[in-house]
Structures are given as C-alpha cells and as structure tokens.
Enzyme design. Structure first.
Site, short mmCIF file in Angstrom:
data_model
loop_
_atom_site.label_atom_id
_atom_site.label_comp_id
_atom_site.label_asym_id
_atom_site.label_seq_id
_atom_site.Cartn_x
_atom_site.Cartn_y
_atom_site.Cartn_z
N GLU A 1 0.86 -1.18 0.00
CA GLU A 1 0.00 0.00 0.00
C GLU A 1 0.90 1.24 0.00
O GLU A 1 1.74 1.39 0.90
CB GLU A 1 -0.91 -0.01 1.23
N ASP B 1 -4.09 9.99 9.31
CA ASP B 1 -2.75 9.51 9.66
C ASP B 1 -2.18 10.20 10.88
O ASP B 1 -2.39 11.39 11.10
CB ASP B 1 -1.81 9.71 8.46
#
Length: 257
Positions: free
Chosen positions: A46, A57
């Site tokens: 990924e 994130d």
C-alpha cells in the site's frame, strides 16, 4: 479480475501488507522499496500519496508526508515511477490517498493512470460511500480497479454488511477510530478484541485485513487470528534508514515473520 483478487484466491491467511509513503525517505525510494518488499515475499503493498493534510494519519506518517512533499514527490511522478517498473512487479499495489487529490487530478484520468501503471486498487478514506456509488463505481469497474472501504469499532453491523458488499478486493478493518500510529503500549485492548470477534462472527464473503496498531510480530500474529492478515504502516516507516535502505527493510520484515 486484478492482482488483489488473484492474491486472495491463492492465499487466504497470514497476508502481510506493508504501507509506506511515496517519495520517502528520498524521492527515488519508491521503486527501490517496492522491489525490496517483493523480494521479501510481502503479499501486498500500500503506497501513500503524500498530502499536506492527511487526516487519517498519525504523526509518523504525517512527518513522512511532509518530507516526501519537500523532496518533490507528486502524483505525476509517482505514476511514472510505478509504471516504469510495472512489468517487474508481481505483488498487488494499492494507492492510499484523499478525495481532494483524486478530484483535483481528474477522476477518470486518475483511474486511467492507475490502470496504466499496474495499480490494483485504491483507498480513499474520506470519499463518501454514496458519492462513490452514484458517481465513481462504474468508472472503477471500467478500469478493473478495487475500491477498498474501512470499518472501525464504531461502525454498526448494518453498515459493515453494506460496505462488505461494495468493497472490492478486501475490507479494511481499522482497529481504532483514531489516527494511525497512535502511541499505545497495548494497541489491541479489550475494545479491539471484542470488535475483531464481532466481525469474525459476521458472515460476508470478502477477505479482511486489520490495520492501525500493528507494529511487531505479536500484533501481526494476532491480526491473523481474526482476519486474513494485517497492514503495517507507521512502524515500518519509522524503521526506514535512507542510508541503509535495503538492510533496514530486511531487518524489519524478518522481525515480523
């Protein structure tokens, strides 16, 4: 059928997916990291598209985004880098980004470049499901690309079933509703284990990978007990040494399995 489908058709357990940010630690690291991971028998890769405001994130990936952007990484360069080596890459590649990046690039053009570059699927965590269904699902199908949706401990069972029906490739089980890479001595506590058990009891015919909080062999092995495998991101990024890139990657993957 794309490479993600082929992967799960041939292997349904202990799937190791590694996430890293494109253009980190150096602008030309992306191709090197892909090749090294493939040689180490990582099952799925990924790649994060660097973004100035990566909402899902944590600090480690945010910092890698900042460094990548300062290195000069952008979508045009990323597509070119991956396309250049696509004939040598046998492991499925997924891009993870944000809706604004997808929209600003031009949706059809973005998906066309994914197909041309040998990319198998996308994760766009802030793309509303109804917008995907009404505006983009047909285009994804046109280019044979998987769209992968996330569920969290706060996702109710009805929505989980619905997302399992429209996800293509696998369902991403985020162990936490917080951001990735959250500092926690025990990332898989009672809430997470209860969530994993709940998902395991629900029957739907799509592979499942657990992400958020997987940082070592113990947490990876635990993810494999409750799903088809796990996704490791922040911990892997933190381990990268730009001066000893291959050595640091080999050491890290060896510590996982």
């Amino acid at each position: 059928m794309n490479q993600i489908h082929n992967l799960f058709r041939n292997k349904n357990k202990n799937i190791l997916c590694i996430y890293f940010t494109a253009g980190f630690p150096c602008i030309n690291s992306t191709e090197k990291i892909i090749k090294i991971l493939q040689n180490l028998s990582v099952d799925l890769i990924e790649i994060g598209i660097p973004y100035s405001d990566p909402l899902a994130d944590g600090m480690i990936i945010q910092k890698s985004n900042q460094i990548s952007l300062s290195n000069g990484m952008n979508l045009y360069l990323l597509f070119n880098q991956i396309e250049k080596i696509k004939e040598k890459i046998k492991v499925p590649i997924i891009l993870m980004g944000y809706y604004n990046q997808f929209y600003q690039f031009g949706e059809d053009k973005f998906l066309k470049r994914c197909k041309e570059s040998g990319i198998s699927g996308l994760i766009l965590p802030d793309l509303p499901v109804d917008v995907f269904l009404h505006k983009y699902q047909n285009i994804f199908e046109k280019y044979l690309l998987s769209m992968i949706f996330l569920i969290t401990p706060k996702t109710n069972s009805d929505r989980i079933f619905m997302l399992s029906q429209i996800s293509n490739g696998f369902l991403y089980i985020a162990s936490s509703s917080s951001t990735t890479g959250t500092v926690n001595i025990n990332p898989f506590g009672k809430e997470q284990i209860s969530f994993f058990k709940r998902i395991k009891k629900l029957y739907f015919n799509i592979p499942k990978l657990i992400g958020f909080g997987i940082k070592d062999k113990k947490t990876f092995d635990l993810s494999c007990q409750y799903a088809n495998g796990g996704i490791i991101g922040s911990s892997f990024i933190q381990s990268l040494d730009k001066n000893k890139l291959e050595e640091s990657i080999k050491k890290y993957i060896k510590s996982i399995r």
